[in-house]
Design a protein around this motif. Sequence first.
Motif, PDB file in Angstrom:
ATOM      1  N   ARG A 152     -17.245   9.856 -13.757  1.00 21.14           N
ATOM      2  CA  ARG A 152     -15.942  10.077 -14.406  1.00 21.14           C
ATOM      3  C   ARG A 152     -15.737  11.523 -14.842  1.00 21.14           C
ATOM      4  N   ARG A 178      -2.403   8.760 -19.025  1.00 17.57           N
ATOM      5  CA  ARG A 178      -1.475   9.775 -19.535  1.00 17.57           C
ATOM      6  C   ARG A 178      -1.687  11.106 -18.824  1.00 17.57           C
ATOM      7  N   ALA A 179      -2.917  11.413 -18.460  1.00 16.81           N
ATOM      8  CA  ALA A 179      -3.188  12.650 -17.731  1.00 16.81           C
ATOM      9  C   ALA A 179      -2.738  12.552 -16.276  1.00 16.81           C
ATOM     10  N   ASN A 205      -0.229  10.594 -15.043  1.00 19.40           N
ATOM     11  CA  ASN A 205       1.186  10.313 -14.850  1.00 19.40           C
ATOM     12  C   ASN A 205       2.000  11.523 -14.378  1.00 19.40           C
ATOM     13  N   ALA A 262      -7.688   2.335 -18.929  1.00 17.17           N
ATOM     14  CA  ALA A 262      -8.032   3.650 -19.481  1.00 17.17           C
ATOM     15  C   ALA A 262      -6.756   4.416 -19.782  1.00 17.17           C
ATOM     16  N   PRO A 263      -6.042   4.072 -20.855  1.00 20.40           N
ATOM     17  CA  PRO A 263      -4.731   4.683 -21.154  1.00 20.40           C
ATOM     18  C   PRO A 263      -4.768   6.203 -21.249  1.00 20.40           C
ATOM     19  N   ARG A 264      -5.843   6.749 -21.767  1.00 16.51           N
ATOM     20  CA  ARG A 264      -5.920   8.206 -21.906  1.00 16.51           C
ATOM     21  C   ARG A 264      -5.911   8.871 -20.532  1.00 16.51           C
ATOM     22  N   ALA A 265      -6.662   8.310 -19.599  1.00 17.89           N
ATOM     23  CA  ALA A 265      -6.666   8.855 -18.235  1.00 17.89           C
ATOM     24  C   ALA A 265      -5.298   8.675 -17.591  1.00 17.89           C
ATOM     25  N   HIS A 285      -3.343   2.429 -16.853  1.00 21.28           N
ATOM     26  CA  HIS A 285      -2.619   2.117 -18.089  1.00 21.28           C
ATOM     27  C   HIS A 285      -3.246   0.933 -18.807  1.00 21.28           C
TER      28      HIS A 285
END
Length: 270
Positions: free
Chosen positions: A238, A115-116, A118, A110-113, A107
Amino acid sequence: KTWRDERAQSQWRLYERVREQLREGASCLTVAEAIGVAPALHMTLFRPADGANASLRGIVRSHDRPPRICDLLPALRELHRLHLPELTPFGAQDEINVLRRWLGALHEIAPRAARAMNPLVDRAARRAESLESGPRCTIHRDFHPHQVVPAPGGWTLFDLDTLAAGSPCLDLGNLFAHACLEGARRGRSTSSLWSEQPRIGEAYRACGGAADPAELDFYSATSLIRVGAVHALRTATRRATPLLWALARRILNRPATQTRHRGVHRPKGG
């Protein structure tokens, strides 16, 4: 190892107990030998172990053959047989807590990762609530081929820092996740990797271990989520994260089995 003070002493004693038990049992496994402490550097020193690590580059075969990660299972089974009653218990909820710590880190970084990741963590947490605990044993918690090197008659294992009392399926799941990571780097698809997970449990039972299918599913999924989170932060690997998380999602979507393999697996006719 950058151990200091009481931790250095306790870890030294742990290594010595493990070495002694493995030696008494004429095991195919040994551990690195601690030989001294450098107080000024806060370091514990180990005797060098010859040989390259058992990288999955050399253990996973070509795309059309099953992986040879099962070569490591007899050594892992020897570790699981150790009697170390002082170890801290580590269960399904502890594993979920580890995932939530990684989720928190993503969070921030790498917020995008994140979100995936969570929904996968939430789904694994629900699975943990209904998971029955099987027999506990000594587990490594970070067992993978970079932790071992070939030794005469077997393997030398490094890094006992995370030893705990828990399900052997945690180590099996972690080994599977690292096999999938290497498979992803080699261009294998989720479909080709999917069939390998139950084979690990079957091979481990053939070594005399007990691998409950429900626990193996749970810890395979959580290991894939965790390894995916680690490598989401590494530029070189990644791209493997979506595949690892897709495999985890597929396992968690599978109905939870209630079948439990208790005791020691014995071959037919034995």
